[in-house]
Design a protein around this motif. Structure first.
Motif, PDB file in Angstrom:
ATOM      1  N   CYS A  22       0.906  -1.201   0.059  1.00 17.80           N
ATOM      2  CA  CYS A  22       0.079   0.069  -0.094  1.00 17.80           C
ATOM      3  C   CYS A  22       0.852   1.279  -0.053  1.00 17.80           C
ATOM      4  O   CYS A  22       1.291   1.614   0.952  1.00 17.80           O
ATOM      5  CB  CYS A  22      -0.881  -0.223   1.273  1.00 17.80           C
ATOM      6  SG  CYS A  22      -1.845   1.463   1.493  1.00 17.80           S
ATOM      7  N   TRP A  38      -5.830  -2.579   6.673  1.00 13.90           N
ATOM      8  CA  TRP A  38      -6.101  -3.584   5.594  1.00 13.90           C
ATOM      9  C   TRP A  38      -7.560  -4.212   5.797  1.00 13.90           C
ATOM     10  O   TRP A  38      -7.809  -4.831   6.838  1.00 13.90           O
ATOM     11  CB  TRP A  38      -5.163  -4.598   5.581  1.00 13.90           C
ATOM     12  CG  TRP A  38      -3.764  -4.200   4.929  1.00 13.90           C
ATOM     13  CD1 TRP A  38      -2.598  -3.689   5.598  1.00 13.90           C
ATOM     14  CD2 TRP A  38      -3.486  -4.107   3.428  1.00 13.90           C
ATOM     15  NE1 TRP A  38      -1.699  -3.270   4.694  1.00 13.90           N
ATOM     16  CE2 TRP A  38      -2.184  -3.503   3.604  1.00 13.90           C
ATOM     17  CE3 TRP A  38      -4.426  -4.417   2.188  1.00 13.90           C
ATOM     18  CZ2 TRP A  38      -1.563  -3.439   2.356  1.00 13.90           C
ATOM     19  CZ3 TRP A  38      -3.522  -4.081   1.156  1.00 13.90           C
ATOM     20  CH2 TRP A  38      -2.438  -3.617   1.215  1.00 13.90           C
ATOM     21  N   CYS A  98      -6.265  -1.128   1.242  1.00 13.86           N
ATOM     22  CA  CYS A  98      -5.819  -0.434   2.578  1.00 13.86           C
ATOM     23  C   CYS A  98      -6.466   1.074   2.542  1.00 13.86           C
ATOM     24  O   CYS A  98      -7.068   1.383   1.475  1.00 13.86           O
ATOM     25  CB  CYS A  98      -4.297  -0.416   2.315  1.00 13.86           C
ATOM     26  SG  CYS A  98      -3.803   0.676   0.755  1.00 13.86           S
TER      27      CYS A  98
END
Length: 126
Positions: A22, A38, A98
């Motif tokens: 991410c 997440w 994310c």
């Protein structure tokens, strides 16, 4: 604004491993306890919390059932948060997202985050 881009997904066989990334850009206020979480989601299902990590201080938090196969880490110098997934199972098939924002009282729920990436597809199949 903060922009997030997930990467690292793909097609893997059961038992394999993946490391998702991410990458964040924009203004992240690490001095006010921003964090990154997440999540994953399958069509028609609610978004499922996996875990989170703080930007400024050590600290991670995982949904209880994820602790054995999921691990989150970060590289503050590059503004990257990782999600390592081991022993992948078909039920892990989902779009993984994310999200980031200031610390809140709902870190294990989607409503606790301000900014989201577009997701990366993980498919576990033989």
């Amino acid at each position: 604004q903060v922009h997030l881009i997930e990467s690292g997904g793909g097609l893997v066989q059961p038992g394999g491993s993946l490391r998702l990334s991410c990458a964040a850009s924009g203004h992240i206020d690490i001095n006010h306890d921003w964090l990154t979480g997440w999540f994953r989601q399958t069509p028609g299902k609610e978004r499922e919390f996996i875990g989170m990590i703080k930007w400024s201080t050590p600290g991670t938090y995982y949904e209880e059932s994820k602790k054995d196969r999921f691990a989150i880490s970060r590289d503050n110098a590059q503004n990257i948060v990782y999600l390592q997934i081991n022993a992948l199972k078909p039920k892990d098939t989902a779009v993984y997202y994310c999200a980031t924002g200031r610390a809140s009282f709902t870190i294990n729920q989607a409503e606790g985050y301000e900014y989201w990436g577009q997701g990366t597809q993980v498919t576990v199949s033989s």
